[in-house]
Motif scaffolding. Structure first.
Motif, short mmCIF file in Angstrom:
data_model
loop_
_atom_site.label_atom_id
_atom_site.label_comp_id
_atom_site.label_asym_id
_atom_site.label_seq_id
_atom_site.Cartn_x
_atom_site.Cartn_y
_atom_site.Cartn_z
N ILE A 90 58.60 20.76 73.39
CA ILE A 90 58.50 20.14 74.72
C ILE A 90 57.88 18.75 74.63
N PHE A 91 56.93 18.57 73.72
CA PHE A 91 56.19 17.31 73.63
C PHE A 91 56.66 16.40 72.49
N ALA A 92 57.51 16.90 71.63
CA ALA A 92 57.88 16.15 70.42
C ALA A 92 58.52 14.81 70.75
N ASP A 93 59.42 14.77 71.73
CA ASP A 93 60.12 13.53 72.02
C ASP A 93 59.19 12.50 72.65
N ALA A 94 58.35 12.93 73.59
CA ALA A 94 57.42 12.00 74.24
C ALA A 94 56.46 11.39 73.23
N LEU A 95 56.07 12.16 72.23
CA LEU A 95 55.14 11.67 71.21
C LEU A 95 55.85 11.05 70.02
N ARG A 96 57.19 11.20 69.97
CA ARG A 96 58.01 10.71 68.85
C ARG A 96 57.50 11.27 67.51
N VAL A 97 57.28 12.58 67.51
CA VAL A 97 56.90 13.29 66.29
C VAL A 97 57.85 14.46 66.12
N PRO A 98 58.54 14.57 64.99
CA PRO A 98 59.44 15.71 64.78
C PRO A 98 58.68 17.03 64.89
N VAL A 99 59.34 18.04 65.43
CA VAL A 99 58.67 19.32 65.64
C VAL A 99 58.01 19.86 64.38
N PRO A 100 58.65 19.82 63.20
CA PRO A 100 57.98 20.35 62.00
C PRO A 100 56.71 19.58 61.61
N GLN A 101 56.56 18.35 62.12
CA GLN A 101 55.40 17.53 61.79
C GLN A 101 54.40 17.45 62.93
N LEU A 102 54.55 18.31 63.93
CA LEU A 102 53.65 18.33 65.09
C LEU A 102 53.00 19.70 65.19
N LEU A 103 51.68 19.74 65.21
CA LEU A 103 50.93 20.98 65.31
C LEU A 103 50.39 21.13 66.73
N ALA A 104 50.41 22.35 67.27
CA ALA A 104 49.80 22.67 68.56
C ALA A 104 48.58 23.54 68.27
N LEU A 105 47.40 23.08 68.74
CA LEU A 105 46.15 23.72 68.31
C LEU A 105 45.33 24.16 69.52
N GLY A 106 44.02 23.91 69.49
CA GLY A 106 43.12 24.35 70.56
C GLY A 106 43.21 23.47 71.79
N ASN A 107 42.16 23.48 72.61
CA ASN A 107 42.30 22.87 73.93
C ASN A 107 41.94 21.39 73.98
N ALA A 108 41.36 20.79 72.91
CA ALA A 108 40.84 19.43 73.04
C ALA A 108 41.27 18.57 71.86
N SER A 109 41.98 17.48 72.16
CA SER A 109 42.35 16.56 71.09
C SER A 109 41.12 15.86 70.51
N LEU A 110 40.07 15.69 71.32
CA LEU A 110 38.84 15.08 70.80
C LEU A 110 38.27 15.93 69.66
N THR A 111 38.35 17.24 69.79
CA THR A 111 37.89 18.13 68.72
C THR A 111 38.70 17.91 67.45
N VAL A 112 40.01 17.77 67.60
CA VAL A 112 40.87 17.57 66.44
C VAL A 112 40.57 16.23 65.78
N MET A 113 40.37 15.18 66.59
CA MET A 113 40.02 13.88 66.01
C MET A 113 38.68 13.94 65.29
N HIS A 114 37.71 14.59 65.91
CA HIS A 114 36.40 14.75 65.28
C HIS A 114 36.53 15.49 63.95
N ASP A 115 37.25 16.61 63.96
CA ASP A 115 37.38 17.41 62.74
C ASP A 115 38.14 16.65 61.65
N THR A 116 39.11 15.85 62.05
CA THR A 116 39.86 15.06 61.07
C THR A 116 38.94 14.08 60.36
N ILE A 117 38.08 13.41 61.13
CA ILE A 117 37.13 12.48 60.52
C ILE A 117 36.12 13.24 59.66
#
Length: 433
Positions: A90-117
């Protein structure tokens, strides 16, 4: 499209001292009336209003007893670390990320950015020789920008280097000069569509430059596409394929794309996304494998049932637009009616997103916010849009019009304008002796 300042007709700065003292007295009297009103209003954070949250109330009963995805997998159980393919689609086209390269995770992108750093500090990223934590690390921060991005870096001692944010994205020449001379730079914050707070939209030329500039192999663009579907008008920027452009430039691992449904459905029960090159995605999945056996897949199924497909997402966002468009119009109307006649500030007219960026006379943003607070109107602290809270001009104020009901918003904006006019008159009088 998004960031043209309104040109003032007259400027307080052009008044002679006697005329300035006269209007200062008028502003001071209006401010005393404002304080006497006993207001308690809040413009501090870009939160959805209650009527926006109501748009997603079906999530409270979905998925109506269902617990299997399209492939028949029992989503009540462990597994599914990368998230539901149906939701990612549903979100792949808006984000321009192919589905196999897009992960759907928990409720907060800030958490994902924090964990990535955090993982980069501990483990390093693909292409790097050392973990970031074993080096002096710096991030480039386009300003004005998002305070929560800055907070992650500040928490871990990552030096933030501001560069100007133009209407079409970061100042590429400034970024190039920094990358050429400072090998401590390992990352850069980017909000490419309706940037927080100015509403700037990155152009394809700027994006091509950012993915092509010479930089260390472990340099990453933290591509926070938080407002990719949050339009306020019919004119829509074409999504830019940052991953494709980076691969074309020979730097496929440079972008890490983040997004979430926080302002699409419920911020307290949404879904975060992260995408990247296959190499980066493998790295993220390996890191997650020791942290979690899978995200909340039932919640992801709720979102699939609510939004259904790309067209359903677009229709849902049009409902948000209908609520938000009058609020952003109220900001423009208030500033044009109250500030423009005195040349008191310039502001952006965003085509989407959640904020308006207001620049007042140098040296008076903090005073204006203080005066507003003393009159019962809470505004984002002046300087919050700069690293370490330090706006060198003391000029920028972030306006967040989304949360209050429209009548309260109009009252708050009118009061804020009174505070700004008084602060500017004070500052200019002090300068003129």
């Amino acid at each position: 499209m998004t960031s043209a300042p309104v040109s003032p007709a007259v400027s307080l700065a052009d008044l002679d001292p006697d005329a300035l003292r006269s209007v200062h007295a008028e502003f001071a009297a209006a401010y005393e009336e404002l304080k006497a009103a006993g207001l308690k209003l809040d413009l501090t954070r870009g939160k959805p209003g209650a009527d926006q949250l109501d748009l997603s109330n079906d999530l409270l009963h979905l998925p109506d007893g269902e617990y299997r995805d399209a492939a028949g997998t029992d989503l009540r159980n462990y597994g599914g670390a990368v998230g539901l393919p149906e939701l990612r689609a549903i979100f792949a086209d808006a984000l321009r990320v192919p589905v196999p390269q897009l992960l759907a995770l928990g409720n907060a992108s800030l958490t994902v950015m924090h964990d990535t750093i955090a993982q980069a500090l501990i483990q390093g990223v693909p292409g790097g020789e050392l973990p970031w934590g074993r080096q002096q690390i710096s991030f480039i921060a386009p300003v004005p920008g998002y305070d929560r991005h800055f907070s992650i870096c500040e928490r871990y001692g990552i030096r933030l280097i501001p560069v100007p944010l133009n209407d079409d994205g970061p100042d590429v020449a400034a970024v190039a000069a920094l990358l050429e001379t400072d090998d401590s730079i390992k990352g850069m914050w980017c909000v490419p569509v309706y940037s927080n707070p100015t509403g700037a939209v990155y152009s394809e030329d700027v994006v091509r430059a950012l993915v092509s500039l010479p930089a260390a192999a472990d340099f990453r663009l933290f591509w926070d596409n938080a407002y990719a579907v949050h339009h306020l008008g019919d004119e829509r920027p074409e999504p830019i394929d940052v991953l494709g452009l980076a691969a074309e430039a020979g730097n496929p691992d440079r972008p890490l794309v983040f997004a979430s449904t926080s302002k699409v459905t419920f911020p307290g029960a949404g879904v975060a996304f992260v995408g990247g090159s296959p190499t980066n995605v493998d790295w993220i999945v390996r890191n997650m494998s020791v942290q979690s056996i899978g995200p909340d897949k039932i919640n992801q199924l709720r979102h699939v049932r609510l939004l259904r497909d790309e067209q359903g997402l677009a229709a849902h966002m049009e409902k948000h637009r209908a609520i938000l468009e009058p609020k952003f119009a109220a900001v423009q109307g208030a500033f044009e009616a109250r500030l423009a006649p005195y040349g008191a500030g310039t502001w952006t007219s965003p085509g989407g997103g959640y904020f308006v960026s207001l620049d007042v006379v140098d040296g008076c943003a903090k005073r204006a916010v203080q005066l507003a607070a003393e009159a019962g109107i809470a505004v984002t602290p002046a300087g919050a849009t700069f690293p370490y809270g330090d706006d060198p001009r003391d000029a920028n104020i972030r306006i967040a019009p989304t949360f209050p009901p429209l009548d309260e918003l109009r009252t708050a904006l009118d009061g804020l304008c009174t505070a700004i006019l008084l602060a500017e008159a004070e500052t200019l009088l002090a300068a003129k002796g």
